[in-house]
Design an enzyme around this catalytic site. Sequence first.
Site, short mmCIF file in Angstrom:
data_model
loop_
_atom_site.label_atom_id
_atom_site.label_comp_id
_atom_site.label_asym_id
_atom_site.label_seq_id
_atom_site.Cartn_x
_atom_site.Cartn_y
_atom_site.Cartn_z
N PHE A 1 -2.94 12.45 3.89
CA PHE A 1 -2.62 11.77 5.16
C PHE A 1 -2.27 10.31 4.89
O PHE A 1 -2.73 9.40 5.56
CB PHE A 1 -3.78 11.89 6.15
CG PHE A 1 -3.40 11.60 7.58
CD1 PHE A 1 -2.53 12.42 8.27
CD2 PHE A 1 -3.91 10.47 8.24
CE1 PHE A 1 -2.18 12.15 9.59
CE2 PHE A 1 -3.57 10.20 9.56
CZ PHE A 1 -2.70 11.04 10.23
N GLY A 2 -1.45 10.12 3.84
CA GLY A 2 -0.90 8.80 3.58
C GLY A 2 0.35 8.61 4.42
O GLY A 2 0.50 9.20 5.48
N ARG B 1 -10.06 15.14 1.89
CA ARG B 1 -11.42 14.98 1.36
C ARG B 1 -12.39 14.78 2.52
O ARG B 1 -12.16 13.95 3.40
CB ARG B 1 -11.44 13.79 0.40
CG ARG B 1 -12.79 13.52 -0.25
CD ARG B 1 -12.62 12.51 -1.40
NE ARG B 1 -11.87 11.34 -0.98
CZ ARG B 1 -12.42 10.28 -0.39
NH1 ARG B 1 -13.72 10.24 -0.14
NH2 ARG B 1 -11.67 9.24 -0.06
N GLN C 1 -1.52 14.37 -8.10
CA GLN C 1 -1.16 15.71 -7.65
C GLN C 1 -1.59 16.80 -8.62
O GLN C 1 -2.17 17.82 -8.22
CB GLN C 1 0.35 15.81 -7.41
CG GLN C 1 0.82 15.20 -6.11
CD GLN C 1 2.28 15.48 -5.83
OE1 GLN C 1 2.89 16.35 -6.43
NE2 GLN C 1 2.86 14.72 -4.92
N HIS D 1 8.81 15.10 -3.19
CA HIS D 1 9.37 14.43 -4.37
C HIS D 1 9.19 15.40 -5.52
O HIS D 1 8.13 16.01 -5.67
CB HIS D 1 8.64 13.11 -4.65
CG HIS D 1 9.17 12.33 -5.81
ND1 HIS D 1 10.52 12.29 -6.15
CD2 HIS D 1 8.53 11.54 -6.72
CE1 HIS D 1 10.68 11.51 -7.21
NE2 HIS D 1 9.51 11.06 -7.58
N GLY E 1 7.20 7.32 5.15
CA GLY E 1 6.65 8.15 6.21
C GLY E 1 6.51 7.46 7.55
O GLY E 1 6.64 8.10 8.60
N GLU F 1 16.66 -18.00 3.21
CA GLU F 1 17.98 -17.71 2.64
C GLU F 1 17.99 -16.45 1.76
O GLU F 1 18.96 -15.69 1.80
CB GLU F 1 18.47 -18.91 1.81
CG GLU F 1 18.81 -20.14 2.65
CD GLU F 1 19.88 -19.84 3.69
OE1 GLU F 1 20.77 -19.01 3.44
OE2 GLU F 1 19.82 -20.45 4.78
N GLU G 1 17.00 -13.17 5.37
CA GLU G 1 18.36 -12.74 5.69
C GLU G 1 18.76 -11.44 4.98
O GLU G 1 19.76 -10.82 5.32
CB GLU G 1 19.37 -13.85 5.38
CG GLU G 1 19.28 -15.02 6.34
CD GLU G 1 20.52 -15.91 6.30
OE1 GLU G 1 21.62 -15.37 6.08
OE2 GLU G 1 20.36 -17.12 6.47
N SER H 1 31.06 -14.77 6.98
CA SER H 1 32.15 -15.74 6.97
C SER H 1 33.06 -15.54 5.75
O SER H 1 32.67 -14.91 4.76
CB SER H 1 31.58 -17.16 6.93
OG SER H 1 30.96 -17.41 5.67
#
Length: 342
Positions: free
Chosen positions: A27-28, A50, A88, A110, A136, A229, A233, A254
């Site tokens: 549940f991230g 968990r 994992q 992934h 997510g 800057e 931006e 510009s």
Amino acid sequence: MSELKIFMDKDIDTELIKSKKIAIIGFGSQGYGQGLNLVDSGCDVVFGLRENGASAVKARDYGLRVMSIPEAVKYADIVQILIPDEVQSEVYKKEIEPNLRKGQILMFSHGFNIHYGYIKAPEGVSVIMVAPKAPGHTVRSEYVKGMGVPSLVAVYGDSAKEHLSLALSYASAIGSGRTGIIETTFREETETDLFGEQAVICGGIDHLIKAGFEALVEAGYSPYMAYFEVCHEMKLIVDLIYQGGIEDMHYSISNNAEYGDYTRGSKIIDSSVKERMKEVIKQIQDGSYAKEFMTEMGVNKGKYFGELREQSKGHLIEKIGSEIRSSFAWGNKDKLIDKTKN
């Protein structure tokens, strides 16, 4: 170059996923975003977490069904693994694999652990992927707005091709059928994703911003002006590129800025940068990056990673940015991330 095929809701059996029981492991960011979207789309979802952990508390606060990981795996037809890449394989071997049965489907967002062989599905268990192309929290916020983020889908190895329909239906349920879904492979998703993160969208931008900030400050300019800057931006420019490509960005800025882009940008990002990018690709393709990462997070217990994280947090641009954002009205409301809730 192959022809681009984009799947939309009209091309998908959107009801198919609703006939399956789904276990979200984790549940991230992705577990939160995908899980809540699935629930709101009418899917049968449980969360394998968990017991009494922080994630379980957060999930229950949303009124979600929480089970232990083994219980969730036994309950489900589809087991979507959304815990960090580096843990994992350990969780899979201890709590997921012993509870799998033939006919179940393992799902990932992934391809890292499957592509590099850290997880191998047992015989009779198919493997698919649905990879939203956004964090997510954005997967969730776009869904709530009635929109969605694009997703990639893939079916691994000898997994039955009909499972592509299931991957598309899942992707639709998290909102991606509203914007577009593209079929890929585990290899292509994994390797291009790692490269993009390391060389451009995370590592590249991070270090480009910090280098520009440091150059201005060391030249005697105010760090507040430097922040505006080279950091503030950045979002405004990326928004233009996101919506209409580099050409639209050039149309909006510009003539002075556009000329500076053409004549000075290539002096910063020159051919030597591309050569180093190719070296990054090579390390991703031959698995040496994956091995380095898993060793750091396993054997070394993330010590060097933690040092790098603290070093980044301590950079002057973070202090200046926090000070500016805390007193700046624009863009300070409706933040996507609330660490106490998601």
